[in-house]
Design a protein around this motif. Structure first.
Motif, mmCIF file in Angstrom:
data_model
loop_
_atom_site.group_PDB
_atom_site.id
_atom_site.type_symbol
_atom_site.label_atom_id
_atom_site.label_comp_id
_atom_site.label_asym_id
_atom_site.label_seq_id
_atom_site.Cartn_x
_atom_site.Cartn_y
_atom_site.Cartn_z
ATOM 1 N N UNK A 1 66.494 -19.766 13.063
ATOM 2 C CA UNK A 1 65.039 -19.971 13.495
ATOM 3 C C UNK A 1 64.368 -19.344 14.262
ATOM 4 N N UNK A 2 64.855 -18.224 15.448
ATOM 5 C CA UNK A 2 63.783 -17.616 16.082
ATOM 6 C C UNK A 2 63.948 -16.343 15.268
ATOM 7 N N UNK A 3 64.601 -16.039 14.081
ATOM 8 C CA UNK A 3 63.733 -14.802 14.540
ATOM 9 C C UNK A 3 62.876 -15.243 12.937
ATOM 10 N N UNK A 4 62.661 -16.274 12.634
ATOM 11 C CA UNK A 4 61.161 -16.861 12.018
ATOM 12 C C UNK A 4 60.283 -17.022 12.609
ATOM 13 N N UNK B 1 59.487 -12.278 12.220
ATOM 14 C CA UNK B 1 61.127 -11.436 12.010
ATOM 15 C C UNK B 1 61.406 -11.158 10.116
ATOM 16 N N UNK B 2 61.529 -12.124 10.401
ATOM 17 C CA UNK B 2 62.680 -11.956 8.985
ATOM 18 C C UNK B 2 61.002 -13.442 8.082
ATOM 19 N N UNK B 3 61.324 -13.433 6.821
ATOM 20 C CA UNK B 3 60.630 -14.905 5.917
ATOM 21 C C UNK B 3 61.608 -15.894 6.483
ATOM 22 N N UNK B 4 60.401 -17.384 6.493
ATOM 23 C CA UNK B 4 61.315 -18.718 6.252
ATOM 24 C C UNK B 4 62.423 -18.638 5.125
ATOM 25 N N UNK B 5 61.780 -18.009 4.004
ATOM 26 C CA UNK B 5 63.066 -18.346 2.958
ATOM 27 C C UNK B 5 64.729 -17.490 3.264
ATOM 28 N N UNK B 6 64.576 -17.017 4.048
ATOM 29 C CA UNK B 6 66.109 -16.154 4.100
ATOM 30 C C UNK B 6 67.059 -17.613 4.944
ATOM 31 N N UNK B 7 68.040 -17.337 4.578
ATOM 32 C CA UNK B 7 69.361 -18.275 4.295
ATOM 33 C C UNK B 7 70.561 -18.026 4.931
ATOM 34 N N UNK B 8 71.840 -18.822 5.309
ATOM 35 C CA UNK B 8 72.916 -18.586 6.169
ATOM 36 C C UNK B 8 74.036 -18.602 4.553
ATOM 37 N N UNK B 9 74.749 -17.892 4.425
ATOM 38 C CA UNK B 9 75.208 -18.872 3.147
ATOM 39 C C UNK B 9 76.438 -18.521 3.504
ATOM 40 N N UNK B 10 77.251 -19.922 3.365
ATOM 41 C CA UNK B 10 78.766 -19.690 4.030
ATOM 42 C C UNK B 10 79.715 -19.732 2.751
ATOM 43 N N UNK C 1 73.738 -29.943 3.182
ATOM 44 C CA UNK C 1 72.670 -31.047 2.362
ATOM 45 C C UNK C 1 71.783 -31.722 3.976
ATOM 46 N N UNK C 2 72.607 -30.913 5.187
ATOM 47 C CA UNK C 2 70.977 -31.563 5.672
ATOM 48 C C UNK C 2 70.129 -30.210 6.616
ATOM 49 N N UNK C 3 70.341 -29.314 6.397
ATOM 50 C CA UNK C 3 69.618 -28.328 6.676
ATOM 51 C C UNK C 3 69.068 -26.907 5.662
ATOM 52 N N UNK C 4 68.166 -27.002 4.960
ATOM 53 C CA UNK C 4 67.082 -25.964 4.215
ATOM 54 C C UNK C 4 67.852 -25.018 4.326
ATOM 55 N N UNK C 5 67.910 -24.282 5.399
ATOM 56 C CA UNK C 5 68.943 -22.583 5.628
ATOM 57 C C UNK C 5 69.903 -22.744 5.861
ATOM 58 N N UNK C 6 70.656 -23.720 5.329
ATOM 59 C CA UNK C 6 72.051 -23.330 5.497
ATOM 60 C C UNK C 6 72.947 -24.233 3.743
ATOM 61 N N UNK C 7 73.437 -22.627 3.177
ATOM 62 C CA UNK C 7 73.630 -22.608 1.651
ATOM 63 C C UNK C 7 75.276 -22.771 1.801
ATOM 64 N N UNK D 1 71.553 -9.042 15.322
ATOM 65 C CA UNK D 1 70.875 -9.227 14.054
ATOM 66 C C UNK D 1 70.010 -8.718 14.066
ATOM 67 N N UNK D 2 68.632 -8.818 15.227
ATOM 68 C CA UNK D 2 67.442 -9.063 15.497
ATOM 69 C C UNK D 2 67.089 -7.016 15.320
ATOM 70 N N UNK D 3 68.352 -6.345 15.844
ATOM 71 C CA UNK D 3 68.085 -5.200 15.945
ATOM 72 C C UNK D 3 68.115 -4.381 14.771
ATOM 73 N N UNK D 4 69.570 -4.965 13.140
ATOM 74 C CA UNK D 4 69.542 -4.451 12.371
ATOM 75 C C UNK D 4 68.586 -4.618 11.653
#
Length: 344
Positions: free
Chosen positions: A31-34, A38-47, A65-71, A113-116
């Protein structure tokens, strides 16, 4: 310039103790990077659940289910860290511009990750997360880890020193990685073979958030041996060299003992005889075992079996929230997820 779509890939195996905190920290970071553009709001976290036996998948499922960023991505069985990581990369590749892989314990610094991503924007397609030091490790772990990297270098395998699996790869780089069809995937050695423009980001490794390491000494040794035999035939050449040296030494001693016999100075010696038999026998068993290891790898490669099988994919098959029973138990939730995914 369009903001890059980032996917953070997190392989998980029995990580219920740490998963909620990991989700919270990664979500805040993304969320901070968005917010910082720095990154698009379409970015995701995939576990990626690698066949966990605890509540890991249930926690991933509820978080998605609770968070659109988490898959979430659930594999049908435990296939190992490297294959689980590949499953996540390949599942998210087509929907991402760049992908970062990181372990669930978050010992790797998420601030790197920011620097990457900045390096990616500059034009680098592979960015390695490299530990700046190993001062926090025990002497034994530091000695064995650094010894492994030096040994691999001597064997002709070019690894990034003090780099594990914390890295950023562009979609194009992951696409090229997908061309490597071998069963024995040692990513630390394969990724540098891709050869695209790369850079390194240095960070300090932290303590594990909770739970126990999934790489005890036994697994670390197996991982190291697998890396060596997957990338180098030098060990088998060393066996051949030892065999040649043993043959030469046996010829020299044979001539020596023949000379003693001719001059009548020889004595029967049980100790020297049994020692030589045990020595040669031990060398032969080692050689056979090493040859067998390589033959076993060839056997696995010829089978062409899939590296993993996906059971539930919440990344590419989103589930309508209104149809999900949030109060179901772990097994009920998993079954319901599978059915809804199939209907979609």
């Amino acid at each position: 310039m369009n903001l890059p779509i980032l996917s953070i890939i997190v392989p998980c195996y029995n990580e219920q103790e740490v998963l909620e905190e990991t989700t919270k920290l990664l979500n805040a970071k993304l969320k901070q990077m968005i917010t910082e553009n720095l990154v698009s709001p379409k970015s995701k976290i995939l576990f990626v659940d690698d066949g966990s036996k605890d509540n890991t998948w249930h926690l991933i499922y509820k978080a998605s289910l609770k968070n659109e960023l988490v898959k979430g991505l659930k594999l049908s069985k435990n296939v190992g860290h490297q294959n689980a990581l590949l499953a996540g990369l390949f599942a998210a590749k087509d929907s991402s511009d760049c992908l970062v892989s990181i372990d669930a314990d978050l010992q790797d610094d998420i601030d790197a990750i920011n620097e990457m991503v900045r390096k990616y924007i500059e034009g680098y397609e592979i960015v390695y997360g490299v530990r700046s030091s190993r001062e926090a490790d025990t002497f034994f772990k530091r000695f064995t880890a650094e010894g492994f990297y030096k040994l691999m270098d001597k064997l002709g395998v070019k690894l990034i020193f003090n780099h594990a699996d914390f890295r950023l790869m562009s979609r194009r780089a992951v696409g090229e990685l997908e061309q490597f069809a071998e069963s024995n995937m040692f990513l630390r050695g394969i990724v540098p073979l891709i050869g695209f423009n790369s850079a390194s980001v240095y960070y300090e490794r932290k303590e594990r958030l909770a739970g126990e390491t999934k790489y005890p000494l036994k697994k670390m040794l197996a991982f190291a041996f697998d890396g060596i035999t997957s990338f180098s035939v030098t060990p088998i050449r060393l066996v051949m060299l030892v065999g040649c040296l043993s043959f030469v030494v046996s010829l020299i001693f044979g001539m020596y003992f023949l000379a003693l016999k001719l001059f009548g100075n020889t004595e029967l010696g049980w100790t020297s005889l049994i020692t030589s038999i045990w020595l040669i026998g031990g060398l032969q068993l080692i050689a056979l075992g090493l040859v067998g290891e390589y033959i076993g790898k060839i056997y696995k490669e010829t089978k062409r079996r899939p590296k993993y099988i996906v059971d539930v994919d919440l990344f590419n098959l989103p589930i309508p929230r209104k149809l999900v029973n949030m109060e179901g138990d772990e097994h009920g939730s998993i079954i319901e997820t599978r059915k809804l995914s199939e209907n979609n």
